[in-house]
Design a protein around this motif. Structure first.
Motif, PDB file in Angstrom:
ATOM      1  N   MET A 269       0.858  -1.207   0.000  1.00 52.50           N
ATOM      2  CA  MET A 269       0.000   0.000   0.000  1.00 52.50           C
ATOM      3  C   MET A 269       0.884   1.244   0.000  1.00 52.50           C
ATOM      4  SD  MET A 269      -3.027   0.903   2.681  1.00 52.50           S
ATOM      5  CE  MET A 269      -3.227  -0.833   3.066  1.00 52.50           C
ATOM      6  N   LEU A 270       0.400   2.282  -0.635  1.00 57.30           N
ATOM      7  CA  LEU A 270       1.155   3.535  -0.737  1.00 57.30           C
ATOM      8  C   LEU A 270       1.466   4.072   0.664  1.00 57.30           C
ATOM      9  CD1 LEU A 270       1.880   5.412  -3.150  1.00 57.30           C
ATOM     10  CD2 LEU A 270      -0.237   6.662  -2.637  1.00 57.30           C
ATOM     11  N   ASN A 271       2.705   4.556   0.872  1.00 54.49           N
ATOM     12  CA  ASN A 271       2.960   5.145   2.188  1.00 54.49           C
ATOM     13  C   ASN A 271       2.652   6.642   2.180  1.00 54.49           C
ATOM     14  OD1 ASN A 271       5.234   6.584   1.370  1.00 54.49           O
ATOM     15  ND2 ASN A 271       6.562   4.810   1.705  1.00 54.49           N
ATOM     16  N   TYR A 272       2.632   7.192   3.383  1.00 54.38           N
ATOM     17  CA  TYR A 272       2.175   8.575   3.533  1.00 54.38           C
ATOM     18  C   TYR A 272       3.019   9.563   2.719  1.00 54.38           C
ATOM     19  CZ  TYR A 272       1.241  13.146   5.529  1.00 54.38           C
ATOM     20  OH  TYR A 272       0.952  14.469   5.681  1.00 54.38           O
ATOM     21  N   SER A 273       4.342   9.419   2.791  1.00 48.85           N
ATOM     22  CA  SER A 273       5.189  10.418   2.097  1.00 48.85           C
ATOM     23  C   SER A 273       4.926  10.402   0.598  1.00 48.85           C
ATOM     24  CB  SER A 273       6.675  10.153   2.323  1.00 48.85           C
ATOM     25  OG  SER A 273       6.885   9.750   3.617  1.00 48.85           O
ATOM     26  N   ASP A 274       4.789   9.200   0.026  1.00 48.87           N
ATOM     27  CA  ASP A 274       4.539   9.129  -1.420  1.00 48.87           C
ATOM     28  C   ASP A 274       3.168   9.702  -1.773  1.00 48.87           C
ATOM     29  OD1 ASP A 274       7.009   8.036  -1.894  1.00 48.87           O
ATOM     30  OD2 ASP A 274       6.297   5.967  -1.679  1.00 48.87           O
ATOM     31  N   ALA A 275       2.183   9.386  -0.922  1.00 45.88           N
ATOM     32  CA  ALA A 275       0.829   9.900  -1.182  1.00 45.88           C
ATOM     33  C   ALA A 275       0.825  11.426  -1.095  1.00 45.88           C
ATOM     34  CB  ALA A 275      -0.146   9.301  -0.170  1.00 45.88           C
ATOM     35  N   LEU A 276       1.517  11.952  -0.088  1.00 43.27           N
ATOM     36  CA  LEU A 276       1.548  13.407   0.080  1.00 43.27           C
ATOM     37  C   LEU A 276       2.262  14.057  -1.112  1.00 43.27           C
ATOM     38  CD1 LEU A 276       0.926  15.865   1.845  1.00 43.27           C
ATOM     39  CD2 LEU A 276       3.143  15.527   2.970  1.00 43.27           C
ATOM     40  N   ARG A 277       3.304  13.393  -1.605  1.00 44.26           N
ATOM     41  CA  ARG A 277       4.020  13.941  -2.764  1.00 44.26           C
ATOM     42  C   ARG A 277       3.085  14.026  -3.974  1.00 44.26           C
ATOM     43  NH1 ARG A 277       8.234  10.447  -3.187  1.00 44.26           N
ATOM     44  NH2 ARG A 277       8.923  11.288  -1.205  1.00 44.26           N
ATOM     45  N   ILE A 278       2.287  12.989  -4.164  1.00 44.64           N
ATOM     46  CA  ILE A 278       1.342  12.991  -5.298  1.00 44.64           C
ATOM     47  C   ILE A 278       0.362  14.159  -5.157  1.00 44.64           C
ATOM     48  CG2 ILE A 278      -0.554  11.694  -6.380  1.00 44.64           C
ATOM     49  CD1 ILE A 278       1.021   9.105  -5.620  1.00 44.64           C
ATOM     50  N   VAL A 279      -0.157  14.334  -3.946  1.00 43.50           N
ATOM     51  CA  VAL A 279      -1.113  15.425  -3.707  1.00 43.50           C
ATOM     52  C   VAL A 279      -0.429  16.783  -3.964  1.00 43.50           C
ATOM     53  CG1 VAL A 279      -2.427  16.623  -1.902  1.00 43.50           C
ATOM     54  CG2 VAL A 279      -2.561  14.130  -2.096  1.00 43.50           C
ATOM     55  N   CYS A 280       0.787  16.933  -3.453  1.00 47.51           N
ATOM     56  CA  CYS A 280       1.463  18.230  -3.603  1.00 47.51           C
ATOM     57  C   CYS A 280       1.843  18.490  -5.065  1.00 47.51           C
ATOM     58  CB  CYS A 280       2.685  18.307  -2.692  1.00 47.51           C
ATOM     59  SG  CYS A 280       2.179  18.483  -0.972  1.00 47.51           S
ATOM     60  N   ASP A 281       2.234  17.436  -5.789  1.00 49.13           N
ATOM     61  CA  ASP A 281       2.556  17.616  -7.218  1.00 49.13           C
ATOM     62  C   ASP A 281       1.330  18.121  -7.977  1.00 49.13           C
ATOM     63  OD1 ASP A 281       5.096  16.849  -6.919  1.00 49.13           O
ATOM     64  OD2 ASP A 281       4.874  14.844  -7.818  1.00 49.13           O
ATOM     65  N   GLU A 282       0.195  17.505  -7.714  1.00 43.02           N
ATOM     66  CA  GLU A 282      -1.031  17.939  -8.400  1.00 43.02           C
ATOM     67  C   GLU A 282      -1.411  19.355  -7.958  1.00 43.02           C
ATOM     68  OE1 GLU A 282      -2.328  16.693 -10.919  1.00 43.02           O
ATOM     69  OE2 GLU A 282      -1.549  14.649 -10.918  1.00 43.02           O
TER      70      GLU A 282
ATOM     71  N   ASN B  24      -1.172   3.894   3.700  1.00 45.96           N
ATOM     72  CA  ASN B  24      -0.763   3.105   4.856  1.00 45.96           C
ATOM     73  C   ASN B  24      -0.668   3.977   6.122  1.00 45.96           C
ATOM     74  OD1 ASN B  24       0.074   0.746   6.093  1.00 45.96           O
ATOM     75  ND2 ASN B  24       2.250   1.226   5.754  1.00 45.96           N
ATOM     76  N   ILE B  25      -1.830   4.484   6.546  1.00 44.13           N
ATOM     77  CA  ILE B  25      -1.874   5.385   7.699  1.00 44.13           C
ATOM     78  C   ILE B  25      -3.023   4.979   8.618  1.00 44.13           C
ATOM     79  CG2 ILE B  25      -0.898   7.442   6.590  1.00 44.13           C
ATOM     80  CD1 ILE B  25      -3.777   8.404   6.063  1.00 44.13           C
ATOM     81  N   LYS B  26      -2.985   5.508   9.831  1.00 49.22           N
ATOM     82  CA  LYS B  26      -4.095   5.285  10.753  1.00 49.22           C
ATOM     83  C   LYS B  26      -4.252   6.527  11.611  1.00 49.22           C
ATOM     84  CE  LYS B  26      -5.762   1.932  14.041  1.00 49.22           C
ATOM     85  NZ  LYS B  26      -5.498   0.722  14.762  1.00 49.22           N
TER      86      LYS B  26
ATOM     87  N   THR C 232       2.497  -1.632  10.781  1.00 44.91           N
ATOM     88  CA  THR C 232       3.546  -0.804  10.181  1.00 44.91           C
ATOM     89  C   THR C 232       2.931   0.374   9.430  1.00 44.91           C
ATOM     90  OG1 THR C 232       3.538  -2.263   8.295  1.00 44.91           O
ATOM     91  CG2 THR C 232       5.234  -2.677   9.959  1.00 44.91           C
ATOM     92  N   LYS C 233       1.809   0.845   9.953  1.00 44.53           N
ATOM     93  CA  LYS C 233       1.214   2.062   9.390  1.00 44.53           C
ATOM     94  C   LYS C 233       1.863   3.274  10.045  1.00 44.53           C
ATOM     95  CE  LYS C 233      -3.418   0.293   8.511  1.00 44.53           C
ATOM     96  NZ  LYS C 233      -4.059  -0.669   9.379  1.00 44.53           N
ATOM     97  N   ARG C 234       1.717   4.427   9.385  1.00 46.11           N
ATOM     98  CA  ARG C 234       2.075   5.684  10.047  1.00 46.11           C
ATOM     99  C   ARG C 234       0.858   6.134  10.856  1.00 46.11           C
ATOM    100  NH1 ARG C 234       5.999  10.311   8.585  1.00 46.11           N
ATOM    101  NH2 ARG C 234       7.025   8.473   7.750  1.00 46.11           N
ATOM    102  N   HIS C 235       1.059   6.350  12.155  1.00 48.81           N
ATOM    103  CA  HIS C 235      -0.070   6.739  13.007  1.00 48.81           C
ATOM    104  C   HIS C 235      -0.056   8.243  13.256  1.00 48.81           C
ATOM    105  CE1 HIS C 235      -1.225   2.645  14.916  1.00 48.81           C
ATOM    106  NE2 HIS C 235      -0.732   2.460  13.688  1.00 48.81           N
TER     107      HIS C 235
END
Ligand code: AMP
Ligand code: MG
Length: 400
Positions: free
Chosen positions: A1-14, A273-275, A341-344
């Motif tokens: 599953m996508l991790n937080y940093s990668d997901a945030l990067r996608i959001v910020c790029d857009e 991959n967050i909670k 192993t999620k980011r909480h």
């Protein structure tokens, strides 16, 4: 599953591809808005040599005693031609006569028979207590830079440059659509298996707190065709973000993902991959030349609000050319364990004691705990690989 940093990067790029429009507002309406142009001063600041003190203006020489021949108060200039042994009373901010170059403060002199005499031990210097024309800023220099967030200090600078109307970035419009059969309006007492709608209010408040504009589109039942209709309408209205809540998990009535793809919203990710807040969906809708950022958030009020703070808030900051609020490093006051192993992102309380930040995570990790959430002022971030955090460990906290 996508991790937080990668997901945030996608959001910020857009987000960085979103163009904001500009509007003019009256200076008194400009606080908390983002300046859309460099502002140049149309005059020197200060515009004339003036006194920094209440005192006596004189032309520097070795004279220590002067004859008082008049006075100048702020806004009431008189062009005295002073000889080296003459002085005038001058008040703070008053224009200095061309024939003077220095001001001695009232408290440093004695007066007798219209003569002003320096007290013993008082030293004078050429240019003392004089603010020179243009010493703060020269005419045609930039006084406030584009993308500065306007606060009272900035307003003072804009006013001094004659900016009665100020060009600012338009407020971003965030449309919020809430889904769920179980929801009843705030004004209604829920009965049976119903609950009051709360998350759209919280999200709207979060938008307002960032000085942007929220448009509550209302509540819709878990009825796919009706949801589709309302999302389609929203996409055709003027908005920069479309936020939906509920219906993004894998339950029988979780239709949002299907609706998004049927409406040609390009889904960039689903599930991080967050909670809390794992089921978040992020997509982009291309509308002529413009893009709309689409966030499908889980219905759970804690999850949706955490999703807002960790994805939508940085997206807004990016679009408005602002730094997202920095995280604060704090000492953890209670140890904690996690078994995934999620980011909480734990709700907690951050306090500063004697210059040191301390964070207390709240005990409940249930995503529906309103009373506890309302007491929190931060999200304590526990990275993926950390399983146990001990009392005294340093953690990163996001103020909310
Ligand atoms: P969902 O994401 O639709 O599966 O909803 C997850 C949980 O959040 C359920 O317990 C819902 O009852 C609750 N919930 C959904 N939408 C809202 C809302 N707008 N306000 C408060 N609670 C909600
Ligand atoms: Mg639901």
């Amino acid at each position: 599953m996508l991790n937080y940093s990668d997901a945030l990067r996608i959001v910020c790029d857009e987000s960085s591809k979103i163009e904001t429009s500009v509007e003019k507002v009256h200076i008194l309406q400009s606080v908390n808005r983002i300046l859309a142009e460099d502002v140049y001063s149309d005059i020197n600041l200060p515009p004339f040599n003036n006194s920094a003190m209440d005192g006596y203006a004189f032309c520097y020489s070795d004279v220590r005693k002067w004859k008082l021949i008049g006075e100048i108060s702020a806004g009431n200039y008189k062009d005295y031609i002073l000889s080296p042994d003459e002085t005038v009373l001058i008040t703070t901010g008053s224009k200095l006569p061309d024939s003077a170059d220095s001001v001695v403060p009232l408290e440093d002199v004695e007066i007798s028979d219209s003569f002003i005499c320096l007290k013993d031990n008082v030293k004078i210097k050429r240019g003392m207590n004089v603010r020179l024309c243009g010493s703060d800023l020269k005419k045609d220099q930039v006084v406030v830079h584009k993308y500065t967030k306007i606060n009272p200090q900035v307003v003072a600078a804009l006013a001094s440059c004659g900016m009665e109307q100020v060009k600012v970035l338009q407020k971003l419009k965030l449309a919020i659509l809430t889904t769920g059969d179980e929801l009843v309006p705030v004004s209604q007492k829920p009965t049976g298996d119903k609950i009051r709608v709360s998350n759209s209010y919280a999200l709207s408040a979060a938008v307002t707190e960032l000085h942007q504009s929220a448009d509550l589109l209302g509540v819709v039942n878990d009825d796919k065709s009706r949801i589709k209709e309302l999302i389609s309408d929203a996409l055709h209205k003027e908005c920069d973000f479309l936020i939906t809540t509920g219906g993004v998990s894998v339950g029988k009535y979780d239709f949002l993902i299907e609706v998004f793809s049927e409406l040609k919203i390009e889904v960039r990710f689903w599930k991080v991959n967050i909670k809390p807040g794992k089921p978040i969906v992020f997509g982009v809708y291309q509308k002529n030349e413009r893009k709309i950022l689409v966030f499908g958030l889980p219905g759970n009020p804690v999850s949706s609000l955490v999703n807002f703070q960790i994805f939508i808030r940085p997206a807004i900051a990016k679009i408005l050319h602002q730094q997202d609020s920095a995280k604060i490093s704090a000492l953890l006051l209670n140890g904690l364990t996690k078994n995934d192993t999620k980011r909480h992102f734990l709700r907690g309380e951050l306090v500063n004691e004697n210059g040191e930040w301390r964070a207390t995570p709240f005990s409940s990790r249930s995503s529906g705990d309103f009373a506890e959430m309302s007491k929190s002022n931060c999200l304590i971030e526990i990275p993926e690989h950390i399983m146990n955090a001990k009392q005294g460990d340093v953690v990163e906290c996001l103020l909310i």
